[in-house]
Design an enzyme around this catalytic site. Structure first.
Site, short mmCIF file in Angstrom:
data_model
loop_
_atom_site.label_atom_id
_atom_site.label_comp_id
_atom_site.label_asym_id
_atom_site.label_seq_id
_atom_site.Cartn_x
_atom_site.Cartn_y
_atom_site.Cartn_z
N THR A 1 -6.97 4.19 -12.87
CA THR A 1 -5.94 3.92 -13.89
C THR A 1 -4.54 4.04 -13.29
O THR A 1 -3.64 3.30 -13.69
CB THR A 1 -6.09 4.84 -15.11
N GLN B 1 -18.60 3.94 -9.89
CA GLN B 1 -18.93 3.10 -11.04
C GLN B 1 -17.90 1.99 -11.18
O GLN B 1 -18.04 1.11 -12.03
CB GLN B 1 -18.92 3.96 -12.32
N HIS C 1 -22.21 -0.39 -10.00
CA HIS C 1 -22.02 -1.42 -11.02
C HIS C 1 -21.50 -2.72 -10.43
O HIS C 1 -21.02 -3.58 -11.15
CB HIS C 1 -21.10 -0.91 -12.14
N CYS D 1 -22.83 -22.96 -9.18
CA CYS D 1 -23.19 -22.56 -7.82
C CYS D 1 -23.16 -23.78 -6.90
O CYS D 1 -23.67 -24.85 -7.24
CB CYS D 1 -24.59 -21.95 -7.84
N ASN E 1 -11.74 15.73 -14.16
CA ASN E 1 -11.56 14.62 -15.10
C ASN E 1 -10.49 15.00 -16.13
O ASN E 1 -10.21 16.18 -16.33
CB ASN E 1 -12.90 14.31 -15.81
N ILE F 1 -5.80 13.85 -12.09
CA ILE F 1 -6.27 13.61 -10.73
C ILE F 1 -5.11 13.71 -9.74
O ILE F 1 -5.23 14.32 -8.67
CB ILE F 1 -6.95 12.23 -10.63
#
Ligand SMILES: [Zn+2]
Length: 253
Positions: free
Chosen positions: A31, A106, A126, A159, A225, A243
């Site tokens: 962020t 992630q 991910h 594609c 966090n 952080i």
């Protein structure tokens, strides 16, 4: 310094002594690079459920209009201009010192690699927006090639190998993780001596299960966090804070 969460120094001592750290990162580390948190309290999906529906693989595959909208979105995602921030640089510092086993992320923004990591050390559970993958034949290419085609007038570029549907090489809602990738994430988690989870609410599975996996294998667990997480009970050091303020102390810079 007075604003640091209780236990920051003890966690920093644990990090300094560790030799095989696995860093698990979520949206919170990006962020500060201007990339919105999709699932957080102010996240894009939280405020706009329609955007979440558009990222569901079922709608993407069945509806050309959903794909066209997705390509327009990809043209101006903030990822293309984002730079790694202090958080990414400090995680890279652990690799530079030889203390890092791997980064399990992630995030799909590629900013850990941009900070300098050996790409082999970054496990993207991910996927990544920096590549495209064909849904039919699996052909993988740099995202910029597809974006150039969209700019050139192909609203839904097929594609180039088989004509199939292509999308960013990310895990959409409704899509399974890549078994080899998530297996590797659990493998390194079971081999680390310290798990450092940064910027994740640890509420997306199975990635979040890297934390108890590390704990069961005997690793210390440090969670940093901005808010409480679903894995707080596993933490040896639970640091609720910024952080950009806490990580410099943890990494000792
Ligand atoms: Zn194909």
């Amino acid at each position: 310094m007075s604003d640091l969460p209780v236990g920051t120094q003890a966690a920093a001592d644990a990090v300094r002594a560790a030799e095989r750290i696995v860093v698990l990162t979520g949206a919170g580390i990006s962020t500060d690079s201007g990339i919105p948190d999709f699932r957080g309290p102010n996240g894009v999906w939280t405020r706009n459920p329609a955007a979440e529906k558009a990222s569901n693989i079922r709608y993407y595959l069945s509806d050309p209009e959903v794909r066209k909208a997705a390509w327009l979105n990809r043209l101006d995602t903030p990822v293309w201009t984002a730079e790694p921030n202090l958080g990414h640089q400090l995680v890279y510092e652990l690799e530079r010192r030889g203390q890092l086993r791997a980064v399990v992320t992630q995030n799909i923004d590629g900013l850990h690699q941009a900070a300098g990591h050996d790409p082999e050390n970054v496990i993207e559970v991910h996927g990544t927006v920096r590549s495209t993958r064909c849904w039919e034949c699996g052909d993988v290419r740099p995202m910029r090639e597809a974006l150039d085609r969209v700019r050139g007038g192909e609203a839904d570029p097929p594609c180039l190998v088989c004509g199939g549907i292509i999308k960013s090489d990310t895990i959409s809602f409704g899509q399974s993780l890549v078994p080899e990738v998530i297996d590797r994430a659990f493998q390194v988690s079971s081999e680390c001596d310290l798990m450092l989870a940064i910027g994740s609410t640890l509420s997306v599975y199975p990635a979040a299960n890297c934390v108890p996996t590390a704990k069961r294998a005997g690793a210390s667990v440090v969670i940093l966090n901005g808010q409480h997480t679903e894995m707080d009970r596993h933490a040896d050091h639970l640091l609720i804070g910024q952080i950009s303020e806490v990580l410099p102390v943890l990494v000792g810079r």
